[in-house]
Structure formats: structure tokens, C-alpha cells
Design a protein around this motif. Structure first.
Motif, short mmCIF file in Angstrom:
data_model
loop_
_atom_site.label_atom_id
_atom_site.label_comp_id
_atom_site.label_asym_id
_atom_site.label_seq_id
_atom_site.Cartn_x
_atom_site.Cartn_y
_atom_site.Cartn_z
N THR A 1 -7.54 -26.28 2.93
CA THR A 1 -8.72 -25.89 3.28
C THR A 1 -9.60 -25.58 1.83
O THR A 1 -9.09 -25.02 1.08
CB THR A 1 -8.52 -24.50 3.86
OG1 THR A 1 -7.79 -24.50 5.04
CG2 THR A 1 -9.97 -23.74 4.18
N VAL A 2 -10.95 -26.02 2.09
CA VAL A 2 -11.83 -25.91 0.90
C VAL A 2 -12.93 -24.96 1.37
O VAL A 2 -13.55 -25.68 2.50
CB VAL A 2 -12.49 -27.04 0.39
CG1 VAL A 2 -13.39 -26.82 -0.72
CG2 VAL A 2 -11.28 -27.77 -0.35
N ARG A 3 -13.15 -23.59 1.05
CA ARG A 3 -14.05 -22.77 1.96
C ARG A 3 -15.15 -22.41 1.08
O ARG A 3 -15.05 -21.87 0.02
CB ARG A 3 -13.37 -21.69 2.62
CG ARG A 3 -14.37 -20.81 3.10
CD ARG A 3 -13.70 -19.34 3.68
NE ARG A 3 -12.68 -19.52 4.84
CZ ARG A 3 -11.95 -18.62 5.15
NH1 ARG A 3 -11.96 -17.44 4.63
NH2 ARG A 3 -10.80 -18.76 6.11
N ARG A 4 -16.19 -22.74 1.29
CA ARG A 4 -17.71 -22.37 0.71
C ARG A 4 -17.33 -22.51 -0.87
O ARG A 4 -17.74 -21.58 -1.76
CB ARG A 4 -18.03 -20.72 1.06
CG ARG A 4 -18.04 -20.06 2.51
CD ARG A 4 -18.42 -18.89 2.49
NE ARG A 4 -18.38 -18.65 3.99
CZ ARG A 4 -17.24 -17.60 4.22
NH1 ARG A 4 -16.51 -17.32 3.20
NH2 ARG A 4 -17.42 -17.18 5.65
N LEU A 5 -17.10 -23.94 -1.13
CA LEU A 5 -17.39 -24.14 -2.42
C LEU A 5 -18.10 -25.26 -2.78
O LEU A 5 -18.44 -26.09 -1.96
CB LEU A 5 -15.92 -24.44 -3.10
CG LEU A 5 -14.79 -23.23 -3.29
CD1 LEU A 5 -13.53 -23.73 -3.62
CD2 LEU A 5 -15.30 -22.11 -4.26
N LEU B 1 -2.54 -25.45 0.92
CA LEU B 1 -3.37 -25.05 -0.41
C LEU B 1 -4.89 -24.68 0.32
O LEU B 1 -5.51 -25.29 1.12
CB LEU B 1 -3.66 -26.53 -1.02
CG LEU B 1 -2.93 -26.67 -2.12
CD1 LEU B 1 -3.02 -28.01 -2.74
CD2 LEU B 1 -3.17 -25.70 -3.37
N PHE B 2 -5.25 -23.39 -0.35
CA PHE B 2 -6.56 -22.78 0.09
C PHE B 2 -7.38 -22.25 -1.03
O PHE B 2 -7.00 -21.62 -1.70
CB PHE B 2 -6.03 -21.33 0.98
CG PHE B 2 -7.04 -20.61 1.37
CD1 PHE B 2 -7.98 -20.85 2.71
CD2 PHE B 2 -7.73 -19.57 0.60
CE1 PHE B 2 -8.80 -20.19 3.04
CE2 PHE B 2 -8.81 -18.95 0.79
CZ PHE B 2 -9.56 -19.15 2.40
N LEU B 3 -8.65 -22.75 -1.25
CA LEU B 3 -9.43 -22.77 -2.40
C LEU B 3 -10.83 -22.11 -1.64
O LEU B 3 -11.03 -22.66 -0.57
CB LEU B 3 -9.87 -24.02 -2.92
CG LEU B 3 -8.60 -24.10 -4.12
CD1 LEU B 3 -7.60 -24.72 -3.49
CD2 LEU B 3 -9.44 -25.33 -5.08
N ALA B 4 -11.30 -20.97 -2.01
CA ALA B 4 -12.50 -20.17 -1.56
C ALA B 4 -13.35 -19.66 -2.37
O ALA B 4 -12.72 -19.22 -3.70
CB ALA B 4 -12.12 -19.40 -0.52
N ASN B 5 -14.60 -19.59 -2.29
CA ASN B 5 -15.44 -18.54 -3.19
C ASN B 5 -14.96 -17.03 -3.21
O ASN B 5 -14.63 -16.27 -3.88
CB ASN B 5 -16.82 -18.66 -2.93
CG ASN B 5 -17.40 -18.57 -1.36
OD1 ASN B 5 -16.55 -18.23 -0.59
ND2 ASN B 5 -18.54 -18.01 -1.21
N ASN B 6 -15.00 -16.55 -1.77
CA ASN B 6 -14.33 -15.34 -1.55
C ASN B 6 -13.76 -15.32 -0.22
O ASN B 6 -14.14 -15.76 0.69
CB ASN B 6 -15.90 -14.49 -1.37
CG ASN B 6 -15.44 -12.86 -1.54
OD1 ASN B 6 -14.58 -12.40 -0.59
ND2 ASN B 6 -15.87 -11.89 -2.24
N VAL B 7 -12.51 -14.68 -0.28
CA VAL B 7 -11.68 -14.76 1.02
C VAL B 7 -12.55 -13.86 2.17
O VAL B 7 -12.16 -14.19 3.19
CB VAL B 7 -10.40 -14.11 0.72
CG1 VAL B 7 -9.83 -13.62 2.00
CG2 VAL B 7 -9.66 -14.95 -0.08
N LYS B 8 -12.94 -12.75 1.79
CA LYS B 8 -13.63 -11.95 2.83
C LYS B 8 -15.08 -11.98 2.99
O LYS B 8 -15.75 -12.18 4.42
CB LYS B 8 -13.20 -10.55 2.87
CG LYS B 8 -11.74 -10.49 2.70
CD LYS B 8 -11.21 -10.31 4.34
CE LYS B 8 -11.64 -9.25 4.85
NZ LYS B 8 -10.97 -9.48 6.54
N ALA B 9 -15.92 -12.03 1.97
CA ALA B 9 -17.40 -11.80 2.16
C ALA B 9 -17.96 -13.24 2.75
O ALA B 9 -17.63 -14.36 2.52
CB ALA B 9 -17.98 -11.42 0.74
N GLU B 10 -19.32 -12.77 3.48
CA GLU B 10 -19.91 -13.83 4.00
C GLU B 10 -21.00 -14.14 2.98
O GLU B 10 -22.03 -13.37 2.89
CB GLU B 10 -20.48 -13.57 5.46
CG GLU B 10 -19.48 -13.31 6.25
CD GLU B 10 -18.90 -14.71 6.92
OE1 GLU B 10 -19.36 -15.87 6.76
OE2 GLU B 10 -17.71 -14.53 7.27
#
Length: 370
Positions: free
Chosen positions: A224-228, A191-200
Motif C-alpha cells: 500500500t502506498v498512501r498519499r505519497l 509493506l505500507f508507506l504513507a505520508n501520515n497514518v491518521k491525518a487527512e
């Protein structure tokens, strides 16, 4: 699609005016039934807001794109299987969007991007209220189910198995609910949750997304929880991955965090995964916070992790790959056992303000956190 191939189930709602005797117009929703050998996409294209596309048990070799608000795509359980088309299609370069315009610059073309099911809205005009449930999606080059630009998407009782990158993934979205799903043997996160897959860029507010009661097994990373910010990861069973739960932030503002990881069973995530450009090799990591702030990690049971990676251990606080610290996180009321090099690992300085309290454990690095 012929009339024989689509069944309509009308659900009408009427309000009778006791005093006036008037009845407003009724709102009807349909159920479109897809049989083996028919196209799911054709039924989805024919559906309107509020309709249900019900897919009977069978194997369907196609990708499906949903762009209708309020649509429900429901299978008959694990016997409804969506696999890639037998026709060879080369996936588009990672991050490249192709297809017709839908409010963003261009929509994901599911098949060419290597995804099984795509739920696609616009960045500034999200697709609202879609539900995907009760089916299996397997063998796709990228994701089993990918969503972008959605609000209140619900994914439940979906099996995402042996997809090349993510089992179930979401970006640029709010208030998603991911419940009672199973992700097995996917190349990256189950399970992958992110604000944006590519942008920093800085973390975004998920407005209360929920990841609850899922089984994540034999992936690279379970969740994975990325930038949320502002979401809950609760009551999941996470085992047999290289790392169990990863909460990822960096130096951008606002920082990732202000979220809860609670009541999860995280057991023996001891699979080996080689290093990447962003991370050292993974093995034996339970719950990892890297570059996050104000996260609450509580009432989790984390056992049996064994490894020598810098990220190994039961619950681990670690600087992000660009050196952003994890700060002001609370690690409280967890039960940990048999994790190596330690049950609790804090690689931040005392000035970072991370608090450890009420955890049942035997060993920590540095000592004194248990």
C-alpha cells in the motif's frame, strides 16, 4: 552489558599527507555483538552513530527502538528472530504516541504500541541513515517494523511474518529503500508507506523512495502506498493477497501520484477480505489506483485475478472512497491474462485523461483499452 558480551571491531580510515607527512584523526566504528539471552535494546542504547549492532541467531523476546543516526541493526539471517515479550502488554490506542520526547510530541514506545522494531526520528529533524537487515520479526500486535520521521532508512532482507497490522511500515519519511524483504500473513499490508497514518492531508514528496525486489504474500494487501509522490515500486513478487498493489489518494492537495509501478509480477491475489469503513470487500485485485494522478504503471505482469468486488480486475482505476477521481495516469506496456471481470478496468470518465497503450491483454471494461 559486560565486556565479554560486546565485541568491538574498529574500522579506521587514515589519509597520509604525501607532502606534509601529517595524518588526520581516524574515525572508528564499532560492531556490538548480541548473543542469545542478551538484550538487543541494551546494545542499541550503547551504540553510537556509525556503529553496527550484530545480533546472532536465536530468539529474542523484546521490542527494539532505534533513535541513533547511522546505526546498522543486522541479524544473522532468518535464524535471528524477534518476537513479543512473554509478558502481556496491552497496545496503546491506535494513533496514540507514548514515551519520551524525540523531536515530535512523543516517540513511539515500541512494545506498548505493539510493534517489533521502531526506527524513530522527529517530524522536522529526521533520523538519518539507519539500516535494518537480515532478521525476522513476527507475532506483534501491530507492525513487525515501524518507522517514522526518517531519511534514507534502508530495510533489506527482513522477514515480517504474521503481525497484526503491517509487516513493514513507514510514515513521515523520505528516501527510504525497502529491498529484498519478505512479508507473509500480516493483517493489513505487507509493506505500507504513507505520508501520515491518521491525518487527512495532501500527499508528501518521498524524494525517491524505492520498494524493490520484495516478496509480499498472504497479507490483506501486498503493498500500500498512501498519499505519497515521487517513488518507485519495482520488481516485486506479489501473490496470494486480497489485493496486490494499492496506490491510494484522495481530494487533498497535492494529490497522490507522480510515481512509478513497474516490472512487478502480480499473480492470483484472490484471498477474500471483508469490507472496511473506507473500502468495499477485496478479492481478485491486481494493481489498483484510487484517487491518484500522473502515475506510470508499466511493464508489469498481472495474471489470474478473479473476483466480483468493485475493485476486482488486473489493473483497476477507481475513484477514492471520498469520490476523488484518478486522473492523467499512464497504463502502458503491461502483460495481463486471465483476470476477471477484465484485465484492464477503468471506472473513470473519458475526461479524466487516463491513457492506456501497448498493453497485451484480452478483455477490458470498457471495451477497447487492450
Amino acid at each position: 552489558m559486560t565486556k565479554r558480551h560486546i565485541a568491538y571491531l574498529a574500522c579506521t580510515t587514515a589519509l597520509v599527507g604525501a607532502f606534509t607527512g601529517t595524518t588526520p584523526a581516524s574515525a572508528a566504528h564499532r560492531t556490538l555483538v548480541v548473543h542469545p539471552g542478551e538484550s538487543i535494546q541494551k546494545a542499541v542504547n550503547a551504540a553510537k552513530a556509525g556503529d553496527t549492532v550484530f545480533v546472532l541467531a536465536g530468539t529474542y523476546r523484546e521490542s527494539v527502538t532505534v533513535k541513533t543516526a547511522g546505526l546498522t541493526l543486522r541479524g544473522a539471517g532468518p535464524g535471528t528472530v524477534i518476537q513479543p515479550s512473554k509478558k502481556k502488554t496491552k497496545p496503546a490506542p491506535h494513533g496514540k504516541k507514548t514515551g519520551t520526547k524525540t523531536g515530535t510530541k512523543a516517540a513511539v514506545t515500541c512494545l506498548s504500541d505493539g510493534n517489533g522494531i521502531c526506527v524513530v526520528g522527529g517530524k522536522n529533524k529526521p533520523l538519518k541513515g539507519v539500516t535494518v537487515s537480515d532478521l525476522k520479526v513476527t507475532g506483534f500486535a501491530r507492525s513487525g517494523l515501524f518507522s517514522m520521521g526518517t531519511d534514507r532508512l534502508t530495510v533489506k532482507r527482513v522477514i515480517a511474518e504474521r503481525n497484526g497490522q503491517w509487516g513493514i511500515a513507514q510514515e513521515h519519511s523520505t528516501r527510504g529503500v525497502f529491498r529484498n524483504n519478505t512479508a507473509l500473513g500480516n493483517g493489513d499490508a505487507g509493506l505500507f508507506l504513507a505520508n501520515n497514518v491518521k491525518a487527512e492531508q495532501g500527499a508528501t514528496d518521498s524524494k525517491g523512495a524505492v520498494v524493490d525486489h520484495n516478496r509480499l504474500q498472504d497479507n490483506r494487501i501486498g503493498i500500500t502506498v498512501r498519499r505519497l509522490r515521487n517513488l518507485a515500486v519495482t520488481r516485486n513478487y506479489v501473490t496470494g493477497n486480497c489485493a496486490g498493489v494499492f496506490v491510494v489518494g484522495d481530494e487533498n492537495k497535492p494529490r497522490a501520484g507522480a510515481l512509478t509501478v513497474s516490472d512487478n509480477l502480480v499473480v492470483q491475489n484472490n484471498k477474500y477480505c471483508p469490507k472496511t469503513a473506507r473500502l468495499p470487500y477485496l478479492k481478485g485485485s491486481g494493481i489498483v489506483l484510487t484517487g491518484t494522478e500522473n502515475a506510470l504503471v508499466t511493464r508489469n505482469r498481472v495474471t489470474g485475478h478473479q473476483g466480483r468486488s468493485p475493485l476486482s480486475g488486473g489493473i483497476v482505476l477507481f475513484k477514492s472512497f471520498v469520490g476523488a477521481p484518478s486522473e492523467k495516469n499512464r497504463i502502458t506496456g503491461n502483460r495481463l491474462a486471465d483476470n476477471s471481470p477484465a484485465d484492464l478496468v477503468n471506472q473513470e470518465t473519458a475526461k479524466s485523461g487516463n491513457a492506456f497503450s501497448g498493453n497485451a491483454c484480452r478483455a477490458s471494461k470498457p471495451a477497447g483499452l487492450c
